[in-house]
Structures are given as structure tokens and as C-alpha cells.
Design a protein around this motif. Structure first.
Motif, PDB file in Angstrom:
ATOM      1  N   LYS A   1       5.686  -4.525   4.561  1.00 24.78           N
ATOM      2  CA  LYS A   1       5.572  -3.127   5.013  1.00 24.78           C
ATOM      3  C   LYS A   1       5.795  -3.021   6.528  1.00 24.78           C
ATOM      4  O   LYS A   1       6.409  -2.084   7.003  1.00 24.78           O
ATOM      5  CB  LYS A   1       4.217  -2.540   4.648  1.00 24.78           C
ATOM      6  CG  LYS A   1       3.936  -2.483   3.168  1.00 24.78           C
ATOM      7  CD  LYS A   1       4.874  -1.542   2.440  1.00 24.78           C
ATOM      8  CE  LYS A   1       4.592  -1.473   0.952  1.00 24.78           C
ATOM      9  NZ  LYS A   1       5.039  -2.653   0.206  1.00 24.78           N
TER      10      LYS A   1
ATOM     11  N   SER B   1       4.682 -11.009  -0.194  1.00 27.63           N
ATOM     12  CA  SER B   1       4.867  -9.778   0.569  1.00 27.63           C
ATOM     13  C   SER B   1       3.548  -9.078   0.893  1.00 27.63           C
ATOM     14  O   SER B   1       3.562  -7.932   1.352  1.00 27.63           O
ATOM     15  CB  SER B   1       5.834  -8.864  -0.175  1.00 27.63           C
ATOM     16  OG  SER B   1       5.700  -9.012  -1.577  1.00 27.63           O
TER      17      SER B   1
ATOM     18  N   GLY C   1       9.744  -3.131  -5.288  1.00 33.83           N
ATOM     19  CA  GLY C   1       9.145  -1.836  -5.590  1.00 33.83           C
ATOM     20  C   GLY C   1      10.244  -0.794  -5.498  1.00 33.83           C
ATOM     21  O   GLY C   1      10.786  -0.330  -6.494  1.00 33.83           O
ATOM     22  N   SER C   2      10.635  -0.468  -4.263  1.00 34.13           N
ATOM     23  CA  SER C   2      11.776   0.426  -4.068  1.00 34.13           C
ATOM     24  C   SER C   2      13.083  -0.367  -4.031  1.00 34.13           C
ATOM     25  O   SER C   2      14.157   0.192  -4.206  1.00 34.13           O
ATOM     26  CB  SER C   2      11.619   1.186  -2.751  1.00 34.13           C
ATOM     27  OG  SER C   2      11.645   0.290  -1.651  1.00 34.13           O
TER      28      SER C   2
ATOM     29  N   THR D   1      13.224  -4.182   0.403  1.00 38.20           N
ATOM     30  CA  THR D   1      13.111  -5.538   0.952  1.00 38.20           C
ATOM     31  C   THR D   1      14.225  -6.428   0.420  1.00 38.20           C
ATOM     32  O   THR D   1      14.868  -7.168   1.173  1.00 38.20           O
ATOM     33  CB  THR D   1      11.723  -6.119   0.607  1.00 38.20           C
ATOM     34  OG1 THR D   1      10.730  -5.201   1.057  1.00 38.20           O
ATOM     35  CG2 THR D   1      11.508  -7.468   1.262  1.00 38.20           C
TER      36      THR D   1
HETATM   37  C1  LIG Z   1       5.497  -2.552  -1.297  1.00 36.22           C
HETATM   38  C2  LIG Z   1       5.468  -3.933  -1.793  1.00 36.22           C
HETATM   39  C3  LIG Z   1       6.590  -4.515  -2.396  1.00 36.22           C
HETATM   40  C4  LIG Z   1       7.856  -3.742  -2.667  1.00 36.22           C
HETATM   41  O1  LIG Z   1       8.732  -3.715  -1.599  1.00 36.22           O
HETATM   42  P1  LIG Z   1      10.083  -2.844  -1.674  1.00 36.22           P
HETATM   43  O2  LIG Z   1      10.709  -3.063  -0.369  1.00 36.22           O
HETATM   44  O3  LIG Z   1       9.662  -1.403  -1.840  1.00 36.22           O
HETATM   45  O4  LIG Z   1      10.880  -3.291  -2.818  1.00 36.22           O
HETATM   46  C5  LIG Z   1       6.502  -5.837  -2.775  1.00 36.22           C
HETATM   47  N1  LIG Z   1       5.362  -6.543  -2.606  1.00 36.22           N
HETATM   48  C6  LIG Z   1       4.262  -5.997  -2.062  1.00 36.22           C
HETATM   49  C7  LIG Z   1       3.042  -6.826  -1.952  1.00 36.22           C
HETATM   50  C8  LIG Z   1       4.267  -4.683  -1.640  1.00 36.22           C
HETATM   51  O5  LIG Z   1       3.150  -4.144  -1.120  1.00 36.22           O
END
Ligand SMILES: *Cc1c(COP(=O)(O)O)cnc(C)c1O
Length: 299
Positions: free
Chosen positions: A42, A284, A173-174, A177
Motif C-alpha cells: 500500500k 504484501s 486485489g486490484s 501491484t
Molecule cells: C491490498 C493488498 C493486496 C492487493 O494489491 P493490489 O495492488 O490491489 O492487487 C495484496 N496483498 C495485501 C496484503 C493487500 O493488503
């Protein structure tokens, strides 16, 4: 721009017994260690957004997310540190705030609640402008930091990724990354994305659209390890997290990285890799989400 100590992002080799020596190396990049609140990826997605907003004289950052969004709390914290106002548009109405939303408010973020139906308009600049009409000079960061600054910021992670890794595993997620990393690292390196929601394959089109055309290869997205859907889990997953912690002293989060590592463990068991492969798994962060299962976890 130094609220984070990036030197803490160490690379930790996983235990060879855990992967039965099936590959040459299996390491984890510990982005979870860079900060307790602004979790791993993030910060990278936010840093160029915030820098741009400040350089261009914006007074308010507006972003959006759900009640458990790591992105919202990371934005609230970062904005406060840099002395810029933050507004969070929250999906759904809450009678009782979630711990994440409480923390956002404690960091001075103004929360605006909208119904789940209304939230579907989140990509409409007009709708957003209307909701935040009482603020001026707003800079909008989409949910998950999914814009050009978010992708470029995620690309800065390339400094931690040596060329001798054949595979990079990343939770999705999106997709920001994954895209940011794909755009920066050596084309020959394979990226394995793990989507934690049902039917996550829908993200492939978006990801593909945002990768530089010449780099648009050697990436895959898996969506079978969703455990019932986004934010869902079962005892199998919790046991896996506890075992993983006992083995490596690495806490995984219940929403993203646990599902990624569960998927990795099955791929290793199915012999999806060759014995020469060297794999880097990106932790992450996102450990905030574990409050919902803290009684079931041994860490
Ligand atoms: C938000 C998040 C992701 C997703 O990341 P994106 O860039 O939105 O794909 C992955 N792992 C963790 C721990 C997150 O908090």
C-alpha cells in the motif's frame, strides 16, 4: 517521503523442508515489516500519488474502500503524516465501525458512508465530485490505489527483486501491484498472481490493458484458492496459517497472502515447478485483516 523504513524489507528464505527441496529457492520478501499500519504494497502504491498531490497543491485526498480496507487506513495514515486532508468514501453503512474504520477516523480521515449500490458509481468522477462537493482542491485516488501513480509506485518494488528469480508470486486485489512489477522487472521472469476472490479471472482483462504491450507476457492469474470468496476463510486456511507461522515465524494475513501461499504449497505438491526454479513470494502485509480471526491464530 520517508515515513517508512524500506531497509526492513528483508528477503527471508523459507525452510527447505516446507517445500521438500522441490525448487532451488523459495524466498519471501517481507514487506509486512516495513510498517505496522501502512502495509507493504500500500505504501508503494500511495507514495507517488501523495507526492503528486502535494507537488500540485491539492489540499485533500479522496479515496474509497470497504470497511476492512488496508488501502483506506494506509491512506489515512500517510495523509496525516504529510499534513494533507484525507476523505474516505466507505462502501456500506455501519452502525458500529470496524476496527479499520475506527483507526481511519483516529488518523483524522473523514469518512463518508454510501450504500453498496451507490458505491458502484465509484469510477464516475461526477458522482465523486458531488459527494465531496464541500471540499475543494481534491485529488482522487481510486480504490486500491489503482491509477498510473499507483502502478508506477508498485514498480519501485523492482529494487527488491533480483534477476535470478525465475518466478515472483504476488497476491492480487486490484492487480495494481502485479502490473507495476510486471512493467518493471525482466520480461523473462514469470509472475504468478493469486486472486483471493471468486471468479478472480475477470481481472485479467484489466491487468492486460495496463501492462506495457512489450512486457505483456510471462504472467498468470490463479483464482482457484479463494476459500469461498473475498474475505472468506475456513479452518483449513487458518490451520495452514498457524503451521506456516510455526515453521517460519512469518504471520500471513487471512485475506491475501495466506491464500497465495496455500496456492503455492499446492503447486509445489503438484510439481508445477522445476528443480532449478527460484521463487520469490511477496508478503504484501495487510495484517490488519487478522483481527477478525485473532482468537483462532497462534500469533
Ligand atoms: C491490498 C493488498 C493486496 C492487493 O494489491 P493490489 O495492488 O490491489 O492487487 C495484496 N496483498 C495485501 C496484503 C493487500 O493488503
Amino acid at each position: 517521503m520517508d515515513i517508512i523504513d524500506e531497509r526492513r524489507a528483508v528477503i527471508q528464505p523459507l525452510n527447505k523442508f516446507w517445500y521438500n527441496n522441490k525448487v532451488a529457492a523459495l524466498d519471501m520478501l517481507r514487506l509486512d515489516l516495513i510498517h505496522p499500519v501502512v502495509s507493504g504494497n500500500k505504501w508503494f502504491k500511495l507514495r507517488l500519488n501523495v507526492a503528486y498531490a502535494m507537488d500540485h497543491g491539492f489540499k485533500t485526498i479522496v479515496t474509497s474502500g470497504g470497511g476492512y480496507s488496508n488501502h483506506l487506513i494506509a491512506t489515512a495514515f500517510t495523509a496525516k503524516k504529510f499534513g494533507i486532508r484525507a476523505v474516505g468514501i466507505v462502501r456500506g453503512k455501519y452502525n458500529v465501525l470496524t476496527p479499520t474504520l475506527e483507526a481511519c477516523r483516529a488518523e483524522g480521515m473523514e469518512l463518508i458512508f454510501v450504500t453498496k449500490e451507490d458505491y458502484n458509481n465509484k469510477h464516475e468522477p461526477k458522482w465523486i465530485k458531488n459527494i465531496v462537493a464541500h471540499f475543494d482542491e481534491i485529488f482522487m485516488i481510486p480504490e486500491g490505489g489503482a491509477n498510473e501513480w499507483g502502478r508506477a509506485g508498485a514498480g519501485l518494488l523492482d529494487r527488491f527483486i533480483k534477476d535470478d528469480y525465475s518466478h515472483i508470486a504476488v497476491a492480487v486485489g486490484s492487480g495494481t501491484t502485479l502490473i507495476g512489477i510486471r512493467n518493471k522487472i525482466n520480461d523473462q521472469q514469470q509472475i504468478l498472481g493469486f486472486a483471493p476472490m471468486k471468479k478472480g479471472a475477470y481481472l485479467k482483462a484489466y491487468i492486460s490493458d495496463h501492462i506495457i504491450p512489450v512486457k505483456n507476457k510471462n504472467w498468470q492469474l490463479f483464482d482457484e484458492w479463494h476459500f469461498g470468496g473475498f474475505g472468506k476463510w475456513n479452518n483449513n486456511l487458518l490451520n495452514f496459517m498457524n503451521d506456516f507461522y510455526r515453521e517460519h515465524k512469518i504471520p500471513l494475513d487471512v485475506v491475501y497472502t495466506s491464500k497465495m501461499m496455500y496456492g503455492m504449497s499446492e503447486m509445489l505438491a503438484n510439481n508445477s515447478f522445476s528443480s532449478c526454479d527460484r521463487i520469490l513470494c511477496i508478503h504484501s502485509g495487510g495484517l490488519q485483516g487478522n483481527v477478525s480471526v485473532k482468537d483462532e491464530l497462534c500469533f
